[in-house]
Motif scaffolding. Sequence first.
Motif, mmCIF file in Angstrom:
data_model
loop_
_atom_site.group_PDB
_atom_site.id
_atom_site.type_symbol
_atom_site.label_atom_id
_atom_site.label_comp_id
_atom_site.label_asym_id
_atom_site.label_seq_id
_atom_site.Cartn_x
_atom_site.Cartn_y
_atom_site.Cartn_z
ATOM 1 N N UNK A 1 21.576 -35.416 -13.067
ATOM 2 C CA UNK A 1 20.401 -34.610 -13.368
ATOM 3 C C UNK A 1 20.735 -33.450 -14.297
ATOM 4 N N UNK A 2 20.627 -33.675 -15.584
ATOM 5 C CA UNK A 2 20.766 -32.599 -16.554
ATOM 6 C C UNK A 2 19.438 -31.907 -16.812
ATOM 7 N N UNK A 3 18.336 -32.610 -16.586
ATOM 8 C CA UNK A 3 17.021 -31.973 -16.693
ATOM 9 C C UNK A 3 16.943 -30.727 -15.809
ATOM 10 N N UNK A 4 17.454 -30.831 -14.597
ATOM 11 C CA UNK A 4 17.329 -29.749 -13.633
ATOM 12 C C UNK A 4 18.534 -28.832 -13.549
ATOM 13 N N UNK A 5 19.557 -29.103 -14.360
ATOM 14 C CA UNK A 5 20.793 -28.327 -14.294
ATOM 15 C C UNK A 5 20.534 -26.846 -14.549
ATOM 16 N N UNK A 6 21.234 -26.011 -13.799
ATOM 17 C CA UNK A 6 21.160 -24.560 -13.929
ATOM 18 C C UNK A 6 19.718 -24.065 -13.797
ATOM 19 N N UNK A 7 19.097 -24.446 -12.684
ATOM 20 C CA UNK A 7 17.750 -23.996 -12.363
ATOM 21 C C UNK A 7 16.750 -24.369 -13.458
ATOM 22 N N UNK A 8 16.778 -25.648 -13.852
ATOM 23 C CA UNK A 8 15.841 -26.163 -14.862
ATOM 24 C C UNK A 8 15.905 -25.376 -16.176
ATOM 25 N N UNK B 1 2.512 -40.235 -11.067
ATOM 26 C CA UNK B 1 3.224 -39.212 -10.318
ATOM 27 C C UNK B 1 4.024 -39.845 -9.182
ATOM 28 N N UNK B 2 5.285 -39.447 -9.079
ATOM 29 C CA UNK B 2 6.150 -39.882 -7.991
ATOM 30 C C UNK B 2 7.189 -38.793 -7.829
ATOM 31 N N UNK B 3 6.930 -37.855 -6.957
ATOM 32 C CA UNK B 3 7.712 -36.627 -6.901
ATOM 33 C C UNK B 3 9.132 -36.898 -6.412
ATOM 34 N N UNK B 4 10.092 -36.411 -7.186
ATOM 35 C CA UNK B 4 11.508 -36.556 -6.875
ATOM 36 C C UNK B 4 12.082 -35.164 -6.657
ATOM 37 N N UNK B 5 12.673 -34.875 -5.490
ATOM 38 C CA UNK B 5 13.223 -33.547 -5.238
ATOM 39 C C UNK B 5 14.333 -33.196 -6.214
ATOM 40 N N UNK B 6 14.520 -31.895 -6.405
ATOM 41 C CA UNK B 6 15.591 -31.429 -7.285
ATOM 42 C C UNK B 6 16.938 -31.906 -6.772
ATOM 43 N N UNK B 7 17.841 -32.223 -7.707
ATOM 44 C CA UNK B 7 19.188 -32.617 -7.341
ATOM 45 C C UNK B 7 19.303 -34.039 -6.865
ATOM 46 N N UNK B 8 18.254 -34.844 -7.098
ATOM 47 C CA UNK B 8 18.289 -36.212 -6.592
ATOM 48 C C UNK B 8 17.783 -37.198 -7.618
ATOM 49 N N UNK B 9 18.483 -37.369 -8.733
ATOM 50 C CA UNK B 9 18.051 -38.343 -9.728
ATOM 51 C C UNK B 9 18.109 -39.746 -9.155
ATOM 52 N N UNK B 10 17.135 -40.568 -9.514
ATOM 53 C CA UNK B 10 17.101 -41.936 -8.983
ATOM 54 C C UNK B 10 16.886 -42.920 -10.122
ATOM 55 N N UNK C 1 8.735 -36.446 -17.209
ATOM 56 C CA UNK C 1 9.790 -36.140 -16.244
ATOM 57 C C UNK C 1 9.403 -34.949 -15.380
ATOM 58 N N UNK C 2 9.118 -33.822 -16.018
ATOM 59 C CA UNK C 2 8.911 -32.609 -15.244
ATOM 60 C C UNK C 2 7.596 -32.614 -14.458
ATOM 61 N N UNK C 3 6.544 -33.126 -15.072
ATOM 62 C CA UNK C 3 5.233 -33.069 -14.426
ATOM 63 C C UNK C 3 5.033 -34.228 -13.454
ATOM 64 N N UNK C 4 5.334 -35.456 -13.884
ATOM 65 C CA UNK C 4 5.045 -36.615 -13.039
ATOM 66 C C UNK C 4 6.199 -37.047 -12.147
ATOM 67 N N UNK C 5 7.432 -36.915 -12.609
ATOM 68 C CA UNK C 5 8.557 -37.215 -11.724
ATOM 69 C C UNK C 5 8.798 -36.084 -10.737
ATOM 70 N N UNK C 6 8.772 -34.847 -11.252
ATOM 71 C CA UNK C 6 9.205 -33.714 -10.456
ATOM 72 C C UNK C 6 8.066 -32.876 -9.904
#
Length: 491
Positions: A296-303, A411-420, A363-368
């Motif tokens: 998860x580089x999208x969310x690295x260092x607090x997004x 939309x399919x919410x994925x918690x931070x730190x958990x890329x799938x 990614x940010x809106x629909x995944x997260x």
Amino acid sequence: MMNRRGILRMTGAFAVVGLGTATAGGAPADAAEALSSSARARGGLVHPGMLHTQADFDRMAAKVKAGAAPYKAGYAVLAANSHAQSTWKPNPLARVVRGGDGTNVGTLYHDVHAAYQNALRWKVTGDRAHADAAREILNAWSAKLTALDGNADRFIAAGLHGYQFANAAEIMRDYPGFDLARFQKMLVDVFYRQSSDFLAHHNGAYVTNYWGSWDLLSIACVLATGILCDDRAKVDEAVTYFKSGKGNGSVKNLIPHIHPGGLGQWVEVGRDQGHATLGVGLAGAIAEMAWNQGIDLYGYDDNRLLKGFEYVAKWNLGHDVPYTAWMWNYGAPGVWSGSQNLTAPSADSRGARRPIWESIYHHYVNRRGLDAPYVTEYAKMVRPEGGGGNYGEGGGFDQLGFGTLAFTRPKAIVPAGAPVPSQGTTAGTATAPAAGRPATDGSGGPRAQGGKGDDLAATGTGEVAAVAATGVLAIAGGIIALRRRGARDSG
């Protein structure tokens, strides 16, 4: 003179991202997108697993067949592109040059995009004529290409077209008749080695000399090569540099200031918006490829990337943004040096349109399930996204595009730190087989950017006036120049 900006010498701490199964309310966000724990344990890589996974292809195919919006419109743009036709014939070269005498890189990037677009059409429609066309392009180039030369712009060609070529090959990796081993060898020998060397040595210049987009395109090539070649060390090389490298493309140097309210100042916004949005597209591609390998580089260092994406989008949509003065220290040891203090966002190419926003938005809106108002607005403005051939010559081929088709997702919410990453085949770590933009010289004169002797990068905007009569604005990886739509370099 173009706007220029200096580097804050900051390095990010490297941290390994966990690969736990993502859950929302205790259940997988998408059962089809869960990477098996056994694959993680043995360090395997997922295939297909770059910009697209098998779950992505299944979604695209089903939605296009059903005529669902916006997939239908996204596919229509792809199908109408001249590069996406199964009649495309490759024109491979033994030596590709970008920058200086003999520039012929256009021949390469037109074929790269034709391979990718035909491969994508095959995956969506099942029409093997497109698969055959993509296979023939990839095989033709791997049988002939042995060198990528030119001035410092050769690193731009290696990075951009290396990661793009790898994405086309990843789609085709199991297709009958595709010589994957030979393509892997070419990718390592011709593209990866230049990109890896750039990240290590920056062409003999000060590490602060080159702008963030130069590092990003090199990271993208190294990462894509690692995935295609099942080489975990190369994947780690790219991820480590993104997190803690010393150059302007390392994420904390790329976004050196986080302003109150959560906007992250993007390093090239003070330069011009063509290169700022180029960097956004490259960072988004890197993050998506990493995500599909469970990183998860999208969310690295607090997004941090999200904060930077929102900053670039907000400024380019016409809103004001906060800005902290930034000093660019440029040059090469023992050759020349200088610095420039940039004190405001640049209006140069403000509002630049690139097909880069859909993947970031979804990614940010629909995944997260996160808010990204300015990215959302930009994605709507550019939708449906096209690709190479839809945005003019030169910089119009800097990104693969077609995000409305490829990245639109529910939309399919994925918690931070958990890329799938999507489920696919996995392979153990292995090394690649052993090795056995046209730049112009307009009267305005681009400012050299590092290197020694004639090995200089064309990165200025002085060329614009010299070629203005050609018409269409094209935002190239290393220059901004005006070129005629449809012009093509000869081999």
